[in-house]
Structure formats: structure tokens, C-alpha cells
Design an enzyme around this catalytic site. Structure first.
Site, PDB file in Angstrom:
ATOM      1  N   VAL A  92       0.831  -1.203   0.000  1.00  0.00           N
ATOM      2  CA  VAL A  92       0.000   0.000   0.000  1.00  0.00           C
ATOM      3  C   VAL A  92       0.867   1.254   0.000  1.00  0.00           C
ATOM      4  O   VAL A  92       0.354   2.365  -0.053  1.00  0.00           O
ATOM      5  CB  VAL A  92      -0.990  -0.030   1.180  1.00  0.00           C
ATOM      6  CG1 VAL A  92      -1.984  -1.179   0.985  1.00  0.00           C
ATOM      7  CG2 VAL A  92      -0.279  -0.180   2.527  1.00  0.00           C
ATOM      8  N   ASP A  93       2.186   1.077   0.054  1.00  0.00           N
ATOM      9  CA  ASP A  93       3.096   2.224  -0.055  1.00  0.00           C
ATOM     10  C   ASP A  93       3.255   2.613  -1.523  1.00  0.00           C
ATOM     11  O   ASP A  93       2.742   1.935  -2.419  1.00  0.00           O
ATOM     12  CB  ASP A  93       4.459   1.904   0.593  1.00  0.00           C
ATOM     13  CG  ASP A  93       5.214   0.790  -0.141  1.00  0.00           C
ATOM     14  OD1 ASP A  93       5.432   0.900  -1.371  1.00  0.00           O
ATOM     15  OD2 ASP A  93       5.605  -0.196   0.520  1.00  0.00           O
ATOM     16  N   HIS A 108      -4.175  -4.286  -3.261  1.00  0.00           N
ATOM     17  CA  HIS A 108      -4.681  -4.132  -1.893  1.00  0.00           C
ATOM     18  C   HIS A 108      -4.889  -2.667  -1.512  1.00  0.00           C
ATOM     19  O   HIS A 108      -4.938  -2.331  -0.334  1.00  0.00           O
ATOM     20  CB  HIS A 108      -3.742  -4.813  -0.889  1.00  0.00           C
ATOM     21  CG  HIS A 108      -3.763  -6.318  -0.976  1.00  0.00           C
ATOM     22  ND1 HIS A 108      -2.834  -7.127  -0.365  1.00  0.00           N
ATOM     23  CD2 HIS A 108      -4.633  -7.164  -1.593  1.00  0.00           C
ATOM     24  CE1 HIS A 108      -3.117  -8.405  -0.619  1.00  0.00           C
ATOM     25  NE2 HIS A 108      -4.196  -8.449  -1.365  1.00  0.00           N
ATOM     26  N   CYS A 116     -14.792   6.833  -0.334  1.00  0.00           N
ATOM     27  CA  CYS A 116     -16.070   7.176   0.304  1.00  0.00           C
ATOM     28  C   CYS A 116     -16.919   5.915   0.441  1.00  0.00           C
ATOM     29  O   CYS A 116     -17.176   5.230  -0.541  1.00  0.00           O
ATOM     30  CB  CYS A 116     -16.807   8.225  -0.524  1.00  0.00           C
ATOM     31  SG  CYS A 116     -18.471   8.559   0.110  1.00  0.00           S
ATOM     32  N   CYS A 119     -20.425   6.583  -1.650  1.00  0.00           N
ATOM     33  CA  CYS A 119     -20.569   6.629  -3.120  1.00  0.00           C
ATOM     34  C   CYS A 119     -19.378   6.029  -3.865  1.00  0.00           C
ATOM     35  O   CYS A 119     -19.332   6.076  -5.096  1.00  0.00           O
ATOM     36  CB  CYS A 119     -20.797   8.072  -3.575  1.00  0.00           C
ATOM     37  SG  CYS A 119     -19.300   9.091  -3.545  1.00  0.00           S
ATOM     38  N   CYS A 138     -19.805  13.557  -2.692  1.00  0.00           N
ATOM     39  CA  CYS A 138     -21.212  13.488  -2.241  1.00  0.00           C
ATOM     40  C   CYS A 138     -21.422  14.133  -0.873  1.00  0.00           C
ATOM     41  O   CYS A 138     -22.547  14.184  -0.387  1.00  0.00           O
ATOM     42  CB  CYS A 138     -21.691  12.041  -2.213  1.00  0.00           C
ATOM     43  SG  CYS A 138     -21.092  11.086  -0.802  1.00  0.00           S
ATOM     44  N   LEU A 201      13.473 -13.404   1.155  1.00  0.00           N
ATOM     45  CA  LEU A 201      14.509 -13.584   2.169  1.00  0.00           C
ATOM     46  C   LEU A 201      14.392 -14.985   2.770  1.00  0.00           C
ATOM     47  O   LEU A 201      15.343 -15.766   2.748  1.00  0.00           O
ATOM     48  CB  LEU A 201      14.350 -12.505   3.246  1.00  0.00           C
ATOM     49  CG  LEU A 201      15.519 -12.268   4.175  1.00  0.00           C
ATOM     50  CD1 LEU A 201      16.797 -11.960   3.405  1.00  0.00           C
ATOM     51  CD2 LEU A 201      15.193 -11.127   5.137  1.00  0.00           C
ATOM     52  N   ALA A 218      15.968  -8.448  -1.447  1.00  0.00           N
ATOM     53  CA  ALA A 218      15.440  -7.955  -2.725  1.00  0.00           C
ATOM     54  C   ALA A 218      16.387  -6.941  -3.370  1.00  0.00           C
ATOM     55  O   ALA A 218      16.490  -6.878  -4.594  1.00  0.00           O
ATOM     56  CB  ALA A 218      14.061  -7.333  -2.505  1.00  0.00           C
TER      57      ALA A 218
HETATM   58  P1  NAD Z   1       4.517 -10.676   4.535  1.00  0.00           P
HETATM   59  O1  NAD Z   1       4.944  -9.743   5.618  1.00  0.00           O
HETATM   60  O2  NAD Z   1       3.536 -11.729   4.862  1.00  0.00           O
HETATM   61  O3  NAD Z   1       5.813 -11.411   3.941  1.00  0.00           O
HETATM   62  C1  NAD Z   1       6.965 -10.688   3.625  1.00  0.00           C
HETATM   63  C2  NAD Z   1       7.908 -11.604   2.881  1.00  0.00           C
HETATM   64  O4  NAD Z   1       9.025 -10.831   2.471  1.00  0.00           O
HETATM   65  C3  NAD Z   1       8.446 -12.770   3.693  1.00  0.00           C
HETATM   66  O5  NAD Z   1       8.356 -13.940   2.917  1.00  0.00           O
HETATM   67  C4  NAD Z   1       9.925 -12.410   3.923  1.00  0.00           C
HETATM   68  O6  NAD Z   1      10.784 -13.530   3.893  1.00  0.00           O
HETATM   69  C5  NAD Z   1      10.222 -11.513   2.750  1.00  0.00           C
HETATM   70  N1  NAD Z   1      11.249 -10.508   3.006  1.00  0.00           N
HETATM   71  C6  NAD Z   1      11.512  -9.799   4.136  1.00  0.00           C
HETATM   72  N2  NAD Z   1      12.534  -8.943   3.941  1.00  0.00           N
HETATM   73  C7  NAD Z   1      12.932  -9.108   2.651  1.00  0.00           C
HETATM   74  C8  NAD Z   1      13.952  -8.527   1.851  1.00  0.00           C
HETATM   75  N3  NAD Z   1      14.786  -7.586   2.323  1.00  0.00           N
HETATM   76  N4  NAD Z   1      14.080  -8.946   0.568  1.00  0.00           N
HETATM   77  C9  NAD Z   1      13.257  -9.920   0.055  1.00  0.00           C
HETATM   78  N5  NAD Z   1      12.289 -10.500   0.773  1.00  0.00           N
HETATM   79  C10 NAD Z   1      12.127 -10.098   2.056  1.00  0.00           C
HETATM   80  O7  NAD Z   1       4.032  -9.744   3.339  1.00  0.00           O
HETATM   81  P2  NAD Z   1       3.029  -9.996   2.109  1.00  0.00           P
HETATM   82  O8  NAD Z   1       3.201 -11.356   1.569  1.00  0.00           O
HETATM   83  O9  NAD Z   1       3.177  -8.809   1.251  1.00  0.00           O
HETATM   84  O10 NAD Z   1       1.582  -9.952   2.753  1.00  0.00           O
HETATM   85  C11 NAD Z   1       1.346  -8.942   3.648  1.00  0.00           C
HETATM   86  C12 NAD Z   1       0.076  -8.156   3.479  1.00  0.00           C
HETATM   87  O11 NAD Z   1       0.263  -6.988   4.307  1.00  0.00           O
HETATM   88  C13 NAD Z   1      -0.178  -7.596   2.111  1.00  0.00           C
HETATM   89  O12 NAD Z   1      -1.520  -7.802   1.880  1.00  0.00           O
HETATM   90  C14 NAD Z   1       0.088  -6.093   2.190  1.00  0.00           C
HETATM   91  O13 NAD Z   1      -1.009  -5.354   1.693  1.00  0.00           O
HETATM   92  C15 NAD Z   1       0.218  -5.770   3.629  1.00  0.00           C
HETATM   93  N6  NAD Z   1       1.458  -5.029   3.993  1.00  0.00           N
HETATM   94  C16 NAD Z   1       1.929  -4.035   3.178  1.00  0.00           C
HETATM   95  C17 NAD Z   1       3.120  -3.345   3.482  1.00  0.00           C
HETATM   96  C18 NAD Z   1       3.601  -2.226   2.577  1.00  0.00           C
HETATM   97  O14 NAD Z   1       2.809  -1.656   1.822  1.00  0.00           O
HETATM   98  N7  NAD Z   1       4.916  -1.882   2.583  1.00  0.00           N
HETATM   99  C19 NAD Z   1       3.818  -3.686   4.645  1.00  0.00           C
HETATM  100  C20 NAD Z   1       3.304  -4.715   5.480  1.00  0.00           C
HETATM  101  C21 NAD Z   1       2.130  -5.385   5.129  1.00  0.00           C
HETATM  102 ZN    ZN Z   2     -19.086  10.096  -1.494  1.00  0.00          ZN
END
Ligand code: NAD
Ligand code: ZN
Length: 231
Positions: A92-93, A108, A116, A119, A138, A201, A218
Site C-alpha cells: 500500500v506504499d 490491496h 467514500c 458513493c 457526495c 529472504l 530484494a
Molecule cells: P509478509 O509480511 O507476509 O511477507 C513478507 C515476505 O518478504 C516474507 O516472505 C519475507 O521472507 C520476505 N522478506 C523480508 N525482507 C525481505 C527482503 N529484504 N528482501 C526480500 N524479501 C524479504 O508480506 P506480504 O506477503 O506482502 O503480505 C502482507 C500483506 O500486508 C499484504 O496484503 C500487504 O497489503 C500488507 N502489507 C503491506 C506493506 C507495505 O505496503 N509496505 C507492509 C506490510 C504489510
Molecule cells: Zn461520497
């Protein structure tokens, strides 16, 4: 294949090295709250202030975060690869956008968007949303964060499924493979004969379903993979 179609799914792990905690990080924002309280429609109905505060904190954190080499490499792939590159994120970032990616599919939702409940109008979220925020379309006092909570249907599923049906390569990066339907994308890709690669990771729940797995951070695995694709 000269110009393979590529579908990429990113998760919280790609943003971890930019200082945004994943779900599982100890001591992170997520660890201090129960998912049922901050990431479900029921939690929002029970205590909207807690939920709005939680996403305000995450929005503030994301606003100062900068993309890392993983995000940057994917933007380069989008810019330089001759075939289709569909970038789907569970995050969501906005670090993909900050790295220069365009047309990022936020399945997500997004911290920088407000929705809203009366609407369905969307608008740019202020840094601090408030409970009872007024819809600019609205005028109902029913703003909510534009985040897909557990129990809600992810956005853009038709478009994602269309891309997967035409994929030659599917890559999952920094996602634990716990959250469906995203965790099922690897099976859809395998089914149509795409090559599949996981960059995580720690191995995700669905690691066994991938043809190629590349453990590591990553910021290292993604640039190396992009270099390979671009030749
Ligand atoms: P998760 O937290 O369940 O899993 C994160 C995965 O990333 C793990 O498998 C871990 O091993 C791996 N990981 C951690 N550090 C890493 C790195 N440096 N390099 C590569 N891999 C690495 O996250 P998910 O599977 O995205 O599910 C989480 C849910 O939570 C999503 O629906 C998301 O919307 C939300 N969420 C979003 C954010 C964001 O927007 N930054 C942060 C936390 C959670
Ligand atoms: Zn509205």
C-alpha cells in the site's frame, strides 16, 4: 523467446529495506496490533479511530521512505524491456512509483488514497485522515482509508488474471504466499506454462510451486534478475 511477457507480484518484503516493516517483523507496527483490529471491516466498525490512526502512522512512515535497489531495478525493467511488464503489488506504499514505475496495479489499495463508503468516490488522502472525513463528491462524512482489508475483494483482479493468462514469466518478490488470491498466482502462471521465480529472504509458503527460487535480499536478487532478463 525474444520479448517475453512478464508479470511481477511484489509484497511487503521488497519495501523492508526501505524501512517499512513487513507483517512478520518483530516490534513493527503490525506486531503491535491484531490484524482483526486494524485490517478488517469489522475492526473499522468497532473502532474507526484506532484504524484511522494506524493507517495515518503507516502513511507518515511511507511518506519519508525512499525506494531501494529492488524497486529501482523493476522500474528499469519496465522502461527497457521490449515485451509487456505488468507490475502488481500487494503493498500500500508508493515506493514503486517513487522509483519511477508507472501503471502499478495496487491490488490491496493505497495509503495515499481515500475512499467514500457512501458513493465509492476516491480522492488523494490527506497525510492525516480523520474519522468522519467528508467526501468531496457526495459530502457524506464517510471517508475510509482506500485499503483492501481481510474479507474484502482485491482490486483489479480481472486485469491481473488477463495478464497472468498471457505471461511467459511470473516473478514473486518479497511475499510470504499467505494471503489469497495473490498466493494463487503462481499456480495460474504454472498452469499456462510460464516460467516462475521466487525472490524472498525466507522461502514463502508456496516456495515449492516455483521453478526457480532465489533466496536473499530484494536489493540484491532483483537487480541481478533484471540484468539477466535485459541481457
Ligand atoms: P509478509 O509480511 O507476509 O511477507 C513478507 C515476505 O518478504 C516474507 O516472505 C519475507 O521472507 C520476505 N522478506 C523480508 N525482507 C525481505 C527482503 N529484504 N528482501 C526480500 N524479501 C524479504 O508480506 P506480504 O506477503 O506482502 O503480505 C502482507 C500483506 O500486508 C499484504 O496484503 C500487504 O497489503 C500488507 N502489507 C503491506 C506493506 C507495505 O505496503 N509496505 C507492509 C506490510 C504489510
Ligand atoms: Zn461520497
Amino acid at each position: 523467446m525474444a520479448h517475453p511477457s512478464i508479470v511481477i507480484l511484489t509484497g511487503a518484503g521488497i519495501s523492508a529495506e526501505s524501512g517499512l516493516g513487513t507483517f512478520r517483523d518483530e516490534g513493527g507496527l503490525w506486531a503491535q496490533h491484531r490484524i482483526e483490529d486494524v485490517a478488517t471491516p469489522e475492526g473499522f466498525a468497532r473502532n474507526p479511530q484506532l484504524v484511522v490512526d494506524f493507517y495515518n502512522a503507516r502513511r507518515a512512515q511511507a511518506a519519508t521512505a525512499t525506494p531501494n535497489a529492488g524497486h529501482v531495478a523493476l522500474a528499469r525493467l519496465q522502461a527497457e524491456h521490449q515485451g509487456d511488464v505488468t507490475l502488481v503489488t500487494q503493498n500500500v506504499d508508493d515506493l514503486h512509483e517513487k522509483a519511477g514505475s508507472s501503471d502499478v496495479i495496487h491490488m490491496h489499495g493505497a495509503l495515499n488514497s481515500a475512499l467514500c463508503r457512501a458513493c465509492d468516490h476516491r480522492w488523494p488522502a490527506p497525510l492525516e485522515m480523520r474519522v468522519g472525513g467528508v467526501c468531496p463528491s457526495c459530502a457524506a462524512p464517510r471517508a475510509r482509508p482506500d485499503i483492501v482489508w481481510f474479507g474484502e475483494i482485491p482490486y483489479h483482479m480481472e486485469r491481473i488474471e488477463r495478464a497472468l493468462a498471457a505471461a511467459d514469466i511470473f516473478a514473486a518478490i518479497g511475499t510470504s504466499g499467505n494471503v489469497y488470491p495473490a498466493a494463487g498466482f503462481v499456480q495460474m502462471a504454472t498452469h499456462i506454462g510460464a516460467k516462475t521465480v521466487e525472490m524472498n529472504l525466507d522461502p514463502g509458503e508456496t516456495v515449492a510451486l516455483f521453478e526457480d527460487t532465489r533466496p536473499g535480499k530484494a536489493s540484491q536478487t532483483v537487480p541481478a534478475w533484471v540484468d539477466e532478463i535485459l541481457g
